[in-house]
Design a protein around this motif. Sequence first.
Motif, PDB file in Angstrom:
ATOM      1  N   ALA A   1       0.653  -1.170   0.177  1.00  0.00           N
ATOM      2  CA  ALA A   1      -0.095   0.378  -0.062  1.00  0.00           C
ATOM      3  C   ALA A   1       0.620   1.183  -0.331  1.00  0.00           C
ATOM      4  O   ALA A   1       1.665   1.299   0.421  1.00  0.00           O
ATOM      5  CB  ALA A   1      -0.805  -0.321   1.181  1.00  0.00           C
ATOM      6  N   ALA A   2       0.327   2.844  -0.341  1.00  0.00           N
ATOM      7  CA  ALA A   2       0.766   3.398  -0.634  1.00  0.00           C
ATOM      8  C   ALA A   2       1.856   4.112   0.862  1.00  0.00           C
ATOM      9  O   ALA A   2       0.415   4.053   1.535  1.00  0.00           O
ATOM     10  CB  ALA A   2      -0.500   4.522  -1.397  1.00  0.00           C
ATOM     11  N   ASN A   3       2.571   4.710   1.278  1.00  0.00           N
ATOM     12  CA  ASN A   3       3.331   5.697   2.800  1.00  0.00           C
ATOM     13  C   ASN A   3       2.956   3.815   3.278  1.00  0.00           C
ATOM     14  O   ASN A   3       3.460   4.361   4.600  1.00  0.00           O
ATOM     15  CB  ASN A   3       2.319   6.215   3.037  1.00  0.00           C
ATOM     16  CG  ASN A   3       1.660   7.690   1.873  1.00  0.00           C
ATOM     17  OD1 ASN A   3       3.037   8.212   1.112  1.00  0.00           O
ATOM     18  ND2 ASN A   3       0.593   8.045   1.636  1.00  0.00           N
ATOM     19  N   ALA A   4       2.764   3.121   3.210  1.00  0.00           N
ATOM     20  CA  ALA A   4       3.543   1.578   4.022  1.00  0.00           C
ATOM     21  C   ALA A   4       4.550   1.866   4.531  1.00  0.00           C
ATOM     22  O   ALA A   4       6.153   1.986   4.016  1.00  0.00           O
ATOM     23  CB  ALA A   4       2.668   1.086   3.109  1.00  0.00           C
ATOM     24  N   THR A   5       4.742   1.411   5.816  1.00  0.00           N
ATOM     25  CA  THR A   5       5.575   0.378   6.677  1.00  0.00           C
ATOM     26  C   THR A   5       6.515  -0.241   5.597  1.00  0.00           C
ATOM     27  O   THR A   5       6.642  -1.127   6.139  1.00  0.00           O
ATOM     28  CB  THR A   5       5.616   0.867   7.988  1.00  0.00           C
ATOM     29  OG1 THR A   5       4.823   2.040   8.936  1.00  0.00           O
ATOM     30  CG2 THR A   5       6.784   0.818   8.744  1.00  0.00           C
ATOM     31  N   PRO A   6       7.970   0.142   5.750  1.00  0.00           N
ATOM     32  CA  PRO A   6       8.785  -1.527   5.253  1.00  0.00           C
ATOM     33  C   PRO A   6       8.306  -1.412   6.358  1.00  0.00           C
ATOM     34  O   PRO A   6       9.756  -1.382   7.657  1.00  0.00           O
ATOM     35  CB  PRO A   6      10.246  -0.340   4.716  1.00  0.00           C
ATOM     36  CG  PRO A   6       9.645   0.871   4.235  1.00  0.00           C
ATOM     37  CD  PRO A   6       8.855   1.329   5.107  1.00  0.00           C
ATOM     38  N   ILE A   7       8.727  -3.560   5.911  1.00  0.00           N
ATOM     39  CA  ILE A   7       8.695  -4.768   6.687  1.00  0.00           C
ATOM     40  C   ILE A   7       9.951  -4.584   7.762  1.00  0.00           C
ATOM     41  O   ILE A   7      10.100  -4.304   9.093  1.00  0.00           O
ATOM     42  CB  ILE A   7       8.692  -5.896   6.163  1.00  0.00           C
ATOM     43  CG1 ILE A   7       8.460  -7.076   7.652  1.00  0.00           C
ATOM     44  CG2 ILE A   7       9.964  -5.947   5.062  1.00  0.00           C
ATOM     45  CD1 ILE A   7       7.377  -6.254   7.748  1.00  0.00           C
ATOM     46  N   TRP A   8      11.483  -3.970   7.072  1.00  0.00           N
ATOM     47  CA  TRP A   8      12.486  -4.544   8.234  1.00  0.00           C
ATOM     48  C   TRP A   8      12.586  -3.158   9.188  1.00  0.00           C
ATOM     49  O   TRP A   8      12.288  -2.800  10.604  1.00  0.00           O
ATOM     50  CB  TRP A   8      13.631  -3.829   7.727  1.00  0.00           C
ATOM     51  CG  TRP A   8      15.120  -3.981   8.388  1.00  0.00           C
ATOM     52  CD1 TRP A   8      15.785  -2.570   8.764  1.00  0.00           C
ATOM     53  CD2 TRP A   8      15.417  -4.638   8.378  1.00  0.00           C
ATOM     54  NE1 TRP A   8      16.271  -3.355   9.319  1.00  0.00           N
ATOM     55  CE2 TRP A   8      16.694  -4.296   9.966  1.00  0.00           C
ATOM     56  CE3 TRP A   8      15.182  -5.895   9.300  1.00  0.00           C
ATOM     57  CZ2 TRP A   8      16.932  -5.005  10.462  1.00  0.00           C
ATOM     58  CZ3 TRP A   8      15.845  -7.166   9.734  1.00  0.00           C
ATOM     59  CH2 TRP A   8      16.979  -6.615  10.922  1.00  0.00           C
ATOM     60  N   GLU A   9      11.934  -1.928   9.004  1.00  0.00           N
ATOM     61  CA  GLU A   9      11.327  -0.534   9.718  1.00  0.00           C
ATOM     62  C   GLU A   9      10.195  -0.865  10.687  1.00  0.00           C
ATOM     63  O   GLU A   9      10.353  -0.864  12.303  1.00  0.00           O
ATOM     64  CB  GLU A   9      11.285   0.710   8.927  1.00  0.00           C
ATOM     65  CG  GLU A   9      11.065   1.836  10.087  1.00  0.00           C
ATOM     66  CD  GLU A   9      10.250   3.248   9.095  1.00  0.00           C
ATOM     67  OE1 GLU A   9      10.219   4.151   9.511  1.00  0.00           O
ATOM     68  OE2 GLU A   9      10.511   3.326   7.811  1.00  0.00           O
TER      69      GLU A   9
END
Length: 459
Positions: A74-82
């Motif tokens: 999704a747009a503006n989704a937090t990257p998984i590592w972060e």
Amino acid sequence: MHCSSDRSRGQEMMSPEVAQPKGMSRAILALIFVFVILVWPVIFFGIDSTSEAWDQNQHHLIVIRKATATFVGAANATPIWELMRDYPSATGPGYHLFLSLFGAIGLGDLTILRLISSLFGMALVVSVWKILARRVDQWTALALSAPLLCSPYLLSGSMWLTTDVAATWLMVLAMGAVLVANPSATDRIRGGIFACLGVLVRQPTTWLVAPLFVSGAVANRRSWSRQEVGSWILSCVLPLAVLAGLILLWGGLTPPAYRSMHDAGANFATPAFALSLVGVWGIPWAIALRRIAPKEKRALSWSMAGGGAFGLLCAVVPETSFDQAAGRWGGPLWSFVQIAPTLVNRSLLLLVLAPVGGIVLGRLLCHAWVNRGSATAAVLGVAIAAMLSATTVNSQCWERYIDLPLLALLPMMVVIGVNRIDLVQLRWVRTASVILALIQIGLSVWMVYRSTFFGSLDR
């Protein structure tokens, strides 16, 4: 008593063929039916007015939604590592990531997620029943499972999205793997895997390493193959490796945002509080196991005296009065502590109940030793001690952190200590279990159903 003798006695006493008669599925169906009746109506029609509902809406659901957004890109989704590094929950990521996968495939409706999550509770009570049914008949096992089934923490944890029930289920599966007669290499690996998954859901579940280690340490390893030795070591190392990975990821036992609340120092009131709960819930079962051979009475006296002394020490040394700022709050027993008198910041109620809990624990362990030998008693005793130690590390001493594991572990201790050919004793055990179940359902009516169907209450 020699370990080899313990193992041969265990083979006799825990034989599944003895404890699983025809028609056993009826008890499982009864458990599932009662669970559905108690849980699903609240999921469909209840209002969010419990502490578990608050945790769902303020913490767990938010994490699940964020993880789902990440998985679907999704747009503006937090990257998984972060997201993982600054995890927005005090617990491990396993539960949230699991449920977020359903959201990623279009099953992210809240009601659907709650129904899926409730299956952890159903699996928990069925798994406890199956472990107990190795030793006693299906209906005695059902009665022993009833207090857990009726617990407000089991029910509310199954109605809303929380990690407590899932972690307890994985704990039960790990303990069940090492409490079989003569655990095989496969059993030990299975126990280690369940412990790993438990740590991924809730970090304190690492305490399972202790009984996993002891179950092998007290066994007769002279006849072990390299595969058996390797499986034992691996079962202990895997959960520790998972915990080490989380610590490296977060820089501590909890994610940074929750460190001040849950990782600000050990709460030394927890052992006294936990032993008090052992006393409250364990007394009926301890009374039911009142029969013991005359030659074992001395050992029983020593174990009860030692347990009582330990409980008194736990209640005398640390401060145990009600204090929300110090993490001493949350649950019915703390509510009674709040109104009970104190002496030098020591709760007089816990000063009475903690030694009682130590006595009950000593009695149950002694019965386990008499019926199954020192090896099984050692595994159970170490499991209780490790669980208390792990919860003590948490700065918050909330009753729900302790109640669920105890209501799962205590019936295992009872069923191992019971004499399955003593029909009178079995009848007493069933009666004690029904009494405890009625108390638990009464608490559930007051804590869960009253607020859910008849108006909101304060947390």
